[in-house]
Design a protein around this motif. Structure first.
Motif, mmCIF file in Angstrom:
data_model
loop_
_atom_site.group_PDB
_atom_site.id
_atom_site.type_symbol
_atom_site.label_atom_id
_atom_site.label_comp_id
_atom_site.label_asym_id
_atom_site.label_seq_id
_atom_site.Cartn_x
_atom_site.Cartn_y
_atom_site.Cartn_z
ATOM 1 N N THR A 227 35.427 -35.747 1.244
ATOM 2 C CA THR A 227 34.638 -34.514 1.334
ATOM 3 C C THR A 227 34.564 -34.011 2.768
ATOM 4 O O THR A 227 34.423 -34.787 3.717
ATOM 5 N N ASP A 228 34.691 -32.706 2.909
ATOM 6 C CA ASP A 228 34.391 -32.041 4.181
ATOM 7 C C ASP A 228 33.283 -31.018 3.971
ATOM 8 O O ASP A 228 33.076 -30.141 4.801
ATOM 9 N N PHE A 229 32.593 -31.123 2.800
ATOM 10 C CA PHE A 229 31.439 -30.299 2.458
ATOM 11 C C PHE A 229 31.804 -28.826 2.217
ATOM 12 O O PHE A 229 30.931 -27.964 2.266
ATOM 13 N N THR A 230 33.069 -28.544 1.960
ATOM 14 C CA THR A 230 33.492 -27.191 1.601
ATOM 15 C C THR A 230 33.374 -27.017 0.086
ATOM 16 O O THR A 230 33.264 -27.994 -0.654
ATOM 17 N N PRO A 231 33.415 -25.777 -0.414
ATOM 18 C CA PRO A 231 33.380 -25.570 -1.865
ATOM 19 C C PRO A 231 34.498 -26.291 -2.596
ATOM 20 O O PRO A 231 34.283 -26.816 -3.697
ATOM 21 N N ALA A 232 35.690 -26.353 -2.002
ATOM 22 C CA ALA A 232 36.802 -27.061 -2.648
ATOM 23 C C ALA A 232 36.494 -28.545 -2.798
ATOM 24 O O ALA A 232 36.756 -29.154 -3.840
ATOM 25 N N ALA A 233 35.918 -29.136 -1.766
ATOM 26 C CA ALA A 233 35.565 -30.553 -1.820
ATOM 27 C C ALA A 233 34.446 -30.800 -2.826
ATOM 28 O O ALA A 233 34.446 -31.816 -3.541
ATOM 29 N N ASP A 234 33.480 -29.881 -2.908
ATOM 30 C CA ASP A 234 32.386 -30.036 -3.868
ATOM 31 C C ASP A 234 32.896 -29.946 -5.305
ATOM 32 O O ASP A 234 32.440 -30.695 -6.183
ATOM 33 N N ASP A 235 33.856 -29.052 -5.561
ATOM 34 C CA ASP A 235 34.441 -28.965 -6.902
ATOM 35 C C ASP A 235 35.181 -30.256 -7.249
ATOM 36 O O ASP A 235 35.105 -30.744 -8.381
ATOM 37 N N ALA A 236 35.902 -30.814 -6.277
ATOM 38 C CA ALA A 236 36.615 -32.068 -6.512
ATOM 39 C C ALA A 236 35.644 -33.205 -6.813
ATOM 40 O O ALA A 236 35.910 -34.061 -7.663
ATOM 41 N N LEU A 237 34.503 -33.220 -6.123
ATOM 42 C CA LEU A 237 33.498 -34.254 -6.357
ATOM 43 C C LEU A 237 32.947 -34.164 -7.779
ATOM 44 O O LEU A 237 32.802 -35.186 -8.466
ATOM 45 N N GLN A 238 32.649 -32.965 -8.232
ATOM 46 C CA GLN A 238 32.121 -32.804 -9.592
ATOM 47 C C GLN A 238 33.166 -33.199 -10.634
ATOM 48 O O GLN A 238 32.830 -33.803 -11.666
ATOM 49 N N TYR A 239 34.415 -32.870 -10.381
ATOM 50 C CA TYR A 239 35.493 -33.260 -11.297
ATOM 51 C C TYR A 239 35.629 -34.783 -11.331
ATOM 52 O O TYR A 239 35.741 -35.394 -12.398
ATOM 53 N N ALA A 240 35.605 -35.408 -10.148
ATOM 54 C CA ALA A 240 35.706 -36.865 -10.070
ATOM 55 C C ALA A 240 34.528 -37.531 -10.772
ATOM 56 O O ALA A 240 34.681 -38.568 -11.429
ATOM 57 N N ALA A 241 33.338 -36.936 -10.652
ATOM 58 C CA ALA A 241 32.158 -37.502 -11.315
ATOM 59 C C ALA A 241 32.307 -37.460 -12.834
ATOM 60 O O ALA A 241 31.897 -38.392 -13.533
ATOM 61 N N ALA A 242 32.913 -36.383 -13.350
ATOM 62 C CA ALA A 242 33.150 -36.294 -14.799
ATOM 63 C C ALA A 242 34.132 -37.373 -15.247
ATOM 64 O O ALA A 242 33.954 -38.013 -16.292
ATOM 65 N N LEU A 243 35.184 -37.603 -14.441
ATOM 66 C CA LEU A 243 36.135 -38.675 -14.765
ATOM 67 C C LEU A 243 35.447 -40.038 -14.708
ATOM 68 O O LEU A 243 35.653 -40.887 -15.580
#
Length: 273
Positions: free
Chosen positions: A9-25
């Motif tokens: 994460t670099d706290f950008t919107p792209a990183a936040d979307d990736a975090l939410q996707y990873a959390a779903a996985l």
């Protein structure tokens, strides 16, 4: 504890979307997360290309990590390190030995490929761990239809990448092996499917649990894209061959193309040789 998903994460919107996707996985796979920030530069921020990188104190980073952890429902370990991005990430990768390294991709379509030197491509050159690149705007849900692109040539997955096989099975998604042939050639997928099975990527899945789709196209990337659209894929799995990763042609490889331009999440699996 099982191997985690390591999310950068670099706290950008792209990183936040990736975090939410990873959390779903992680919720589907019953795996923990490690959320890592490298205190040097933005991992996948377009500002990286201009030299304008935001600077944060350790306290500000800790607050930003905590804000993101508060909204997660899966066990997550925050991590912070400093140094050159790729080298610092590799140290944490060796410490946690994750099942996947996950990072977000912002919209860089307006930048020429020659200017897009991203952390994902650097990591593929430097490590044998599987890499999941999530485009900004991807919905946080487990994939329902997975395409595995294969060219029919034999390959052997690197040990960390081979461990992805049980994860693909656990996702319980519709699996399709796609093979792209030139217009005058046979587009049968039997050879490609055989190579994927021999690699162990399909584990012990029954034959009728894996589908195939052939395509004829002079442009391999376009052939894969069309096949993925036809089966409504929401995750693309690519075999990242080491000679392409390490050689000069990597910048023109299929893996590099999809990492830069795909609108689907891309899971790149490095080979052993």
């Amino acid at each position: 504890m099982s191997a985690p998903l390591l999310v950068l994460t670099d706290f950008t919107p792209a990183a936040d979307d990736a975090l939410q996707y990873a959390a779903a996985l992680a919720a589907q796979l019953q795996m923990p997360l490690v959320l890592l920030h490298v205190n040097r530069d933005s991992i996948f921020d377009p500002e990286t290309f201009t030299g304008r990188v935001p600077h944060r104190t350790e306290g500000e980073i800790a607050v930003a990590l905590d804000e993101r952890l508060r909204h997660l429902t899966v066990p997550t370990i925050p991590a912070m390190t400093a140094g050159r991005s790729t080298a610092a990430i590799l140290e944490v990768v060796e410490q946690h030995r994750p099942a996947l390294v996950v990072l977000g991709k912002p919209n860089v379509e307006d930048l020429p490929d020659e200017l897009v030197t991203t952390t994902s491509l650097d990591l593929l050159r430097a490590t044998q761990y599987p890499l999941l690149v999530v485009p900004m705007g991807t919905l946080p849900q487990r994939p329902q239809s997975i395409v595995i692109a294969a060219d029919g040539a034999q390959f052997r997955l690197a040990a960390p990448a081979a461990a992805v096989a049980p994860l693909l099975q656990a996702l319980q998604a519709h699996l399709t092996v796609v093979h792209v042939a030139e217009p005058e050639d046979d587009d049968s997928c039997m050879g490609a499917l055989s190579m994927v099975r021999q690699s162990g990527l399909l584990g012990n899945l029954a034959e009728n649990a894996v589908h195939t789709r052939g395509a004829r196209n002079l442009d391999v990337a376009k052939g894969i894209e069309h096949a993925a659209q036809a089966v409504h894929a929401d995750l693309l799995v690519l075999i990242a061959r080491r000679h392409n990763i390490l050689g000069r042609l990597f910048h023109r490889s299929i893996t590099a193309h999809f990492i830069r331009h795909s609108r689907l999440p891309v899971l790149a699996l490095p080979t052993a040789g």
